[in-house]
Design a protein around this motif. Structure first.
Motif, PDB file in Angstrom:
ATOM      1  N   THR A 111      51.685  63.423 -59.078  1.00  0.00           N
ATOM      2  CA  THR A 111      51.356  62.936 -57.745  1.00  0.00           C
ATOM      3  C   THR A 111      52.571  62.962 -56.836  1.00  0.00           C
ATOM      4  OG1 THR A 111      49.619  61.513 -58.641  1.00  0.00           O
ATOM      5  CG2 THR A 111      50.414  60.996 -56.429  1.00  0.00           C
TER       6      THR A 111
ATOM      7  N   ARG B 137      52.811  65.238 -53.477  1.00  0.00           N
ATOM      8  CA  ARG B 137      53.040  64.598 -52.181  1.00  0.00           C
ATOM      9  C   ARG B 137      54.302  65.108 -51.504  1.00  0.00           C
ATOM     10  NH1 ARG B 137      51.470  58.253 -53.428  1.00  0.00           N
ATOM     11  NH2 ARG B 137      49.223  58.457 -53.042  1.00  0.00           N
TER      12      ARG B 137
ATOM     13  N   VAL C 151      46.008  61.822 -51.687  1.00  0.00           N
ATOM     14  CA  VAL C 151      46.118  62.116 -53.112  1.00  0.00           C
ATOM     15  C   VAL C 151      46.503  60.870 -53.885  1.00  0.00           C
ATOM     16  CG1 VAL C 151      47.403  63.422 -54.841  1.00  0.00           C
ATOM     17  CG2 VAL C 151      46.688  64.535 -52.733  1.00  0.00           C
ATOM     18  N   ASP C 152      45.769  60.568 -54.943  1.00  0.00           N
ATOM     19  CA  ASP C 152      46.026  59.426 -55.821  1.00  0.00           C
ATOM     20  C   ASP C 152      46.371  59.949 -57.205  1.00  0.00           C
ATOM     21  OD1 ASP C 152      46.029  56.983 -57.150  1.00  0.00           O
ATOM     22  OD2 ASP C 152      44.487  56.165 -55.832  1.00  0.00           O
ATOM     23  N   ASP C 153      46.911  59.072 -58.067  1.00  0.00           N
ATOM     24  CA  ASP C 153      47.278  59.494 -59.413  1.00  0.00           C
ATOM     25  C   ASP C 153      46.095  60.078 -60.174  1.00  0.00           C
ATOM     26  OD1 ASP C 153      49.840  58.685 -58.952  1.00  0.00           O
ATOM     27  OD2 ASP C 153      49.690  56.808 -60.051  1.00  0.00           O
TER      28      ASP C 153
ATOM     29  N   VAL D   8      45.420  64.097 -59.719  1.00  0.00           N
ATOM     30  CA  VAL D   8      46.379  65.152 -60.025  1.00  0.00           C
ATOM     31  C   VAL D   8      46.443  65.403 -61.524  1.00  0.00           C
ATOM     32  CG1 VAL D   8      48.787  65.878 -59.841  1.00  0.00           C
ATOM     33  CG2 VAL D   8      47.745  64.543 -57.996  1.00  0.00           C
TER      34      VAL D   8
ATOM     35  N   VAL E  16      44.573  69.457 -58.026  1.00  0.00           N
ATOM     36  CA  VAL E  16      44.440  68.239 -57.240  1.00  0.00           C
ATOM     37  C   VAL E  16      43.025  68.166 -56.665  1.00  0.00           C
ATOM     38  CG1 VAL E  16      45.412  66.885 -55.341  1.00  0.00           C
ATOM     39  CG2 VAL E  16      46.851  68.538 -56.571  1.00  0.00           C
TER      40      VAL E  16
END
Length: 295
Positions: A56, A60, A169-171, A174, A192
């Motif tokens: 993540t 990012r 985007v969150d853990d 990914v 993702v």
């Protein structure tokens, strides 16, 4: 272009896909090769909490690190399919990763076209005699089109706003998919899945591309994007009666667009200048009308 029917519609849709690919940094999708890395070999998913957190952070930061290089050379392949037919467009050129200015040469269906994006205005030079208005160039003001289409169009087509994707985007979104060689550079591939509702104007955008935006990114050792791939299925306007097969539905058609970009030669010079005004026909209003009809 004077051609009619599904071929001309696909050509127009390919141009839209090329445009999206040219100015978008950091959006892609693995498509049908799920579970394999770019070499075609199976890759184990980095499913642990620690691996996902690391992935993540990498995803990012990739947007900022790539744009931080200012410019790059880009190659592009867009495949647009609808109504059982498809068109493939290839492009190569240079792009300013910060503001989206670019110079590209596009080839589709054996025809070659020059394209520039300057200060959020798209200029295209079709083959001789094929541009409307009797002038060699056409232009579309992307900001005006985006203003009519809402924030979704801006966030998807403006690199300055592409950070919105990273924030969505969150853990859990990914997964590390292994390593691969991209243009002679060793990269790590991440898959993702972005929650479209978290994007600007997400409700409207989800009606066009669905609730999630799946992406594949190949990042080099410096965390920069070297390859991105996106597969999107969108609802386009109804097929024209003249171009439809007998008995075919005249309702909205499902169009799939796969866009693959590769970035090399970071820091290359980008010489993007607008053509002389006397050589340009403004097609912005027509683009707005088309977008309004299809939305």
């Amino acid at each position: 272009m004077a051609r009619t029917g599904s071929g001309s519609r696909l050509a127009a849709l390919s141009v839209a896909g090329v445009l999206a690919g040219t100015v978008l940094v950091g959006c892609g999708d693995g498509g049908s090769d799920s579970g394999k890395d770019a070499t075609g070999k199976g890759a184990s998913a980095g499913g642990s909490a620690g691996a996902r957190e690391e992935g993540t952070r990498a995803v990012r930061s990739a947007y900022e690190r790539t744009a931080g290089e200012d410019t790059a050379r880009v190659t592009l392949k867009v495949r647009t399919s609808a109504e059982g037919a498809s068109v493939t467009a290839d492009g190569k050129g240079t792009v300013d990763l910060e503001d989206g200015d670019s110079v590209m040469t596009l080839t589709a269906e054996g025809r070659r076209m020059e394209q520039r994006v300057v200060d959020q205005v798209l200029y295209q030079k079709p083959p001789a005699g094929q541009a409307p208005g009797g002038k060699p160039w056409i232009k579309i003001d992307l900001e005006k089109v985006a203003a009519r289409q809402g924030a979704a169009g801006q966030s998807m087509n403006d690199p300055a706003r592409s950070a919105a994707l990273a924030k969505a985007v969150d853990d859990k979104d990914v997964t590390k998919k292994g390593s691969a060689d991209v243009g002679g550079v060793r990269t790590t591939r991440y898959r993702v899945t972005v929650d479209v509702a978290e994007l600007p104007d997400g409700e409207r955008l989800s009606k066009q591309i669905g609730p999630t935006l799946p992406m594949d990114l190949w990042l080099d050792d410096e965390g920069r994007i070297r390859r991105q791939q996106v597969d999107m299925t969108v609802e386009a306007g109804p097929a024209s009666q003249g171009g439809s097969r007998a008995g075919a539905s005249s309702g909205p058609q499902r169009v799939t667009v796969r866009t693959v970009l590769e970035f090399t030669d970071f820091g290359v010079e980008v010489d993007a200048d607008a053509p002389p005004a006397r050589q340009v026909t403004d097609m912005t209003d027509e683009a707005v009308k088309q977008g309004t009809t299809q939305s």
